[in-house]
Design an enzyme around this catalytic site. Structure first.
Site, PDB file in Angstrom:
ATOM      1  CB  THR A  18      30.552 102.040  19.995  1.00 41.94           C
ATOM      2  OG1 THR A  18      29.791 101.570  18.877  1.00 41.94           O
ATOM      3  CG2 THR A  18      30.276 101.158  21.185  1.00 41.94           C
ATOM      4  NE  ARG A  22      37.027 104.340  18.354  1.00 41.20           N
ATOM      5  CZ  ARG A  22      37.092 103.192  18.993  1.00 41.20           C
ATOM      6  NH1 ARG A  22      37.247 102.076  18.304  1.00 41.20           N
ATOM      7  NH2 ARG A  22      36.999 103.135  20.293  1.00 41.20           N
ATOM      8  CB  SER A 113      40.010 101.484  20.683  1.00 40.58           C
ATOM      9  OG  SER A 113      39.999 100.332  21.455  1.00 40.58           O
ATOM     10  CG  HIS A 114      39.371  97.660  18.258  1.00 38.68           C
ATOM     11  ND1 HIS A 114      38.589  98.497  19.011  1.00 38.68           N
ATOM     12  CD2 HIS A 114      38.626  97.296  17.206  1.00 38.68           C
ATOM     13  CE1 HIS A 114      37.396  98.613  18.442  1.00 38.68           C
ATOM     14  NE2 HIS A 114      37.400  97.895  17.346  1.00 38.68           N
ATOM     15  CE  LYS A 126      37.610 106.500  25.194  1.00 39.91           C
ATOM     16  NZ  LYS A 126      37.450 105.194  25.820  1.00 39.91           N
ATOM     17  CG  ASP A 277      42.380  97.796  23.269  1.00 41.80           C
ATOM     18  OD1 ASP A 277      42.912  98.026  24.371  1.00 41.80           O
ATOM     19  OD2 ASP A 277      41.365  98.386  22.865  1.00 41.80           O
ATOM     20  CG  ASP A 279      41.879 102.264  24.039  1.00 43.42           C
ATOM     21  OD1 ASP A 279      41.868 101.073  23.667  1.00 43.42           O
ATOM     22  OD2 ASP A 279      40.856 102.869  24.390  1.00 43.42           O
ATOM     23  CG  ASP A 281      39.679 100.116  26.200  1.00 41.37           C
ATOM     24  OD1 ASP A 281      40.265  99.460  25.320  1.00 41.37           O
ATOM     25  OD2 ASP A 281      38.781 100.953  25.953  1.00 41.37           O
ATOM     26  NE  ARG A 282      38.169  96.387  22.236  1.00 43.12           N
ATOM     27  CZ  ARG A 282      37.422  96.032  21.206  1.00 43.12           C
ATOM     28  NH1 ARG A 282      37.646  94.888  20.595  1.00 43.12           N
ATOM     29  NH2 ARG A 282      36.466  96.813  20.779  1.00 43.12           N
ATOM     30  CB  THR A 344      27.292  97.302  22.350  1.00 38.91           C
ATOM     31  OG1 THR A 344      26.842  95.963  22.271  1.00 38.91           O
ATOM     32  CG2 THR A 344      28.753  97.382  21.966  1.00 38.91           C
ATOM     33  CD  GLU A 363      31.223  96.636  26.062  1.00 34.58           C
ATOM     34  OE1 GLU A 363      30.267  96.856  25.322  1.00 34.58           O
ATOM     35  OE2 GLU A 363      32.289  97.284  26.015  1.00 34.58           O
ATOM     36  CB  SER A 365      34.051  93.573  22.453  1.00 33.44           C
ATOM     37  OG  SER A 365      33.696  94.495  23.476  1.00 33.44           O
ATOM     38  CE  LYS A 376      36.750  98.064  25.937  1.00 32.72           C
ATOM     39  NZ  LYS A 376      35.776  98.889  25.208  1.00 32.72           N
ATOM     40  NE  ARG A 496      31.475  94.744  16.580  1.00 34.24           N
ATOM     41  CZ  ARG A 496      32.682  94.891  16.045  1.00 34.24           C
ATOM     42  NH1 ARG A 496      33.260  93.872  15.426  1.00 34.24           N
ATOM     43  NH2 ARG A 496      33.323  96.050  16.091  1.00 34.24           N
TER      44      ARG A 496
HETATM   45  C1  VG1 Z   1      33.149  97.654  19.894  1.00 34.13           C
HETATM   46  C2  VG1 Z   1      32.721  96.593  20.868  1.00 34.13           C
HETATM   47  C3  VG1 Z   1      32.164  97.221  22.128  1.00 34.13           C
HETATM   48  C4  VG1 Z   1      33.221  98.173  22.715  1.00 34.13           C
HETATM   49  C5  VG1 Z   1      33.631  99.185  21.674  1.00 34.13           C
HETATM   50  C6  VG1 Z   1      34.747 100.071  22.150  1.00 34.13           C
HETATM   51  O1  VG1 Z   1      32.039  98.419  19.498  1.00 34.13           O
HETATM   52  O2  VG1 Z   1      31.770  95.740  20.288  1.00 34.13           O
HETATM   53  O3  VG1 Z   1      31.804  96.206  23.032  1.00 34.13           O
HETATM   54  O4  VG1 Z   1      32.702  98.830  23.846  1.00 34.13           O
HETATM   55  O5  VG1 Z   1      34.102  98.511  20.510  1.00 34.13           O
HETATM   56  O6  VG1 Z   1      35.857  99.324  22.530  1.00 34.13           O
HETATM   57  P1  VG1 Z   1      31.284  98.178  18.089  1.00 34.13           P
HETATM   58  O7  VG1 Z   1      30.249  99.261  18.025  1.00 34.13           O
HETATM   59  O8  VG1 Z   1      32.326  98.250  17.027  1.00 34.13           O
HETATM   60  O9  VG1 Z   1      30.707  96.803  18.177  1.00 34.13           O
HETATM   61  V1  VG1 Z   1      37.404  99.977  22.354  1.00 34.13           V
HETATM   62  O10 VG1 Z   1      38.460  98.949  23.027  1.00 34.13           O
HETATM   63  O11 VG1 Z   1      37.361 100.387  20.802  1.00 34.13           O
HETATM   64  O12 VG1 Z   1      37.382 101.479  23.241  1.00 34.13           O
HETATM   65 CO    CO Z   2      40.142  99.915  23.406  1.00 30.87          CO
END
Ligand code: VG1
Ligand code: CO
Length: 543
Positions: A18, A22, A113-114, A126, A277, A279, A281-282, A344, A363, A365, A376, A496
């Site tokens: 996504t 990772r 990210s998270h 990325k 989060d 990085d 962006d959340r 997504t 989103e 999330s 984001k 999910r």
């Molecule tokens: C998740 C979220 C999605 C978001 C992605 C990256 O993806 O659901 O909405 O864009 O993380 O966010 P997934 O495929 O695990 O549902 V981040 O903050 O990791 O750059």
């Molecule tokens: Co992030």
């Protein structure tokens, strides 16, 4: 310049998900693993020689080592200049900002990210393109294709670059420019929001608490909220980026941001709380004893956008990812502007933003942002909320209730089942697919299925098609259940389940979403056999 050509063999698992590639840190530490992916990225690009690239990460374990490797590979591959964040730090939104402002060809963001960090945690890479946004599928597919046939990569033999001192140095012909991680981004924020008004708010009786979760936004939050906007020292907590995020999970939700939740739901709670989060962006927004659902947050920002200087002229459109609640659609309808539904992942918003078809995107999330960058943006959302609260002089809860009063409430919840065995998760999705053709017209209690499908998206700008983006079951009363497997996890699978139901009646806007959605939750269980097939009694995270 001493360019070495190193023979290598492909790894079979370098398909970006996504949001980038990772893997566990230990996977990235295997000989040639990172190098193969970076070379595959260069091999998929055109005309990057002599151009500028932006490079930085969220400060997690392996960030610095990876930056040194990438700098030497960039030099060997003919990149002209790399702008790298000081000490290797650049949040995802700041990277997007710098790419756009310098006309760079693209950027590389090192982050998972998270996902947790540290030697046993995750790492990620990325690639972002010249508009500052995540590479679209066309590009990530090309990178993956190269990674499957790669047989050599290029790297310069040179001493490591000093990443901590601002200024320029060289690796061979290539200039390495260490930039302040915060300056450009903070300026951009100042150009969008009414900083004087927010300054007044934060130096008055209003109290806020910002939790950077030991991740990348610490330096940005200190500089913007405390130094520039006058919030008292201590407003930002966990504000020093740590390689392992202090052992935590830098995911700003009700489970992983428990320290902040405890403060906002505790005695003598502040007026406003926010977290971001790994990085940056959340964002999670909390009021005093009040949680703002991210889907509602998008709707509130859109509905009140003209109160904020950067959006005074109004919005051209709104976009949301498919599983995000339809609260934003109601705002768009009222404003008489289009609302787009995308798969997504932020990469799907890029074309709409570039074509000026939308101004704000979001989103479920915990991600929201606008056309100011192509990612984001966590702190942007926090500033947006503060600007609106400063204008309206309302509490978060009052603002939210007013919003529901006007638009109705989209009760919403997401259930995450993390660490499910991949086979079990795949069986669950296969079973769901098998049922799709038979569900239409079927009744579950008072609800009747209106449609059931696997979401497909045709990009309205370039016509590209993305299939299999999530199973949707929609009911005649407008409620929905969506099932997807995560594309960001690194161990097993994450299921999910997204639940949504609209309530127009203001006397019914005070329910706990879990109560309001109870029968939908039961239907999801009945259709998908979640407990049996995942072997889990309950979700790991409920939002
Ligand atoms: C998740 C979220 C999605 C978001 C992605 C990256 O993806 O659901 O909405 O864009 O993380 O966010 P997934 O495929 O695990 O549902 V981040 O903050 O990791 O750059
Ligand atoms: Co992030």
């Amino acid at each position: 310049m001493n360019i070495e050509t190193v023979a290598t063999q492909p790894f079979s698992d370098q398909k970006p998900g996504t949001s980038g590639l990772r893997k566990r840190v230990t996977v990235f530490q295997q000989p040639h693993y990172l190098e193969n992916f970076i070379q595959s990225t260069f091999d998929s690009l055109e005309n990057y020689q002599g151009q500028t690239l932006v490079l930085g990460g969220d400060g997690r374990y392996y960030n610095r080592q990876a930056i040194q490797i990438i700098l030497k590979m960039a030099a060997a591959n003919g990149v002209g200049r790399v702008k790298v964040g000081q000490s290797g730090i650049l949040s995802t939104p700041a990277t997007s900002c710098v790419i756009r402002q310098t006309g760079a060809i693209g950027g590389i963001i090192l982050s998972a990210s998270h996902n947790p960090g540290g030697p046993d945690g995750d790492f990620g890479v990325k690639y972002n393109i010249s508009n500052g946004g995540p590479a679209p599928e066309k590009v990530t597919e090309a990178i993956f294709a190269h990674s499957k046939v790669i047989d050599h990569y290029k790297i310069v033999t040179a001493p490591d670059v000093d990443l901590d001192t601002l200024g320029e140095s060289r690796i061979g012909e290539m200039v390495v420019e260490v930039i302040n991680s915060v300056t450009d981004y903070a300026k951009l924020m100042e150009s969008l929001f009414d900083f004087d008004l927010i300054h007044q708010l934060l130096t008055g009786s209003f109290r806020m608490c910002m939790d950077s979760m030991h991740a990348v936004t610490g330096p940005y939050a200190h500089a913007i909220f405390e130094q520039r906007l006058g919030a008292p020292a201590g407003t930002v907590q966990n504000g020093t980026p740590l390689e392992d995020f202090g052992g935590g999970h830098p995911d700003p939700n009700l489970v992983y941001a428990h320290d902040l939740v405890a403060i906002l739901f505790g005695e003598n709670a502040p007026d406003f709380g926010a977290a971001s989060d790994g990085d940056g962006d959340r964002n999670m927004i909390l009021g005093r004893k009040f949680f703002v659902n991210p889907s509602d947050s998008l709707a509130v920002l859109a509905a009140n956008a003209t109160l904020v200087p950067g959006y005074r002229e109004g919005l051209t459109g709104i976009a949301r990812s498919m599983p995000t609640s339809q609260a934003a659609d109601r705002v768009a309808e009222k404003l008489g502007i289009p609302c787009f539904e995308t798969p997504t992942g932020w990469k799907f918003f890029g074309n709409l933003l570039d074509a000026d078809r939308v101004t704000i995107c979001g989103e479920e999330s915990f991600g929201t942002s606008s056309n100011h960058i192509r990612e984001k943006d966590g702190l942007w959302a926090v500033l947006f909320w503060l600007n609106i609260l400063a204008v309206k002089q309302q509490s978060v809860e009052e603002l939210m209730h007013d919003h529901w009063q006007t638009y109705g409430r989209n009760y919403y919840s997401r259930y995450d089942y993390e660490g499910v065995e991949s086979d079990r998760a795949n069986t669950l999705m296969t079973n769901l697919h098998a049922q799709l053709p038979t569900l239409k017209g079927r009744k579950f209690g008072v609800r009747e299925v209106e449609y059931s499908d696997d979401f497909s998206y045709t990009d309205p700008i370039d016509g590209s098609v993305s299939n299999n983006q999530g199973v949707r079951i929609g009911f005649t009363d407008g409620s929905r259940i969506v099932f997807r497997l995560s594309g960001t996890g690194t161990q097993g699978a994450t299921l999910r389940v997204y639940l949504e139901q609209y309530e127009a009646d203001p006397t019914k806007h005070h329910l706990d979403p879990q109560e309001a959605l109870a029968d939908l939750i039961a239907i999801a269980e009945q259709v998908a056999q979640i407990r049996t097939l995942t072997g889990m009694e309950k979700p790991t995270v409920i939002t």
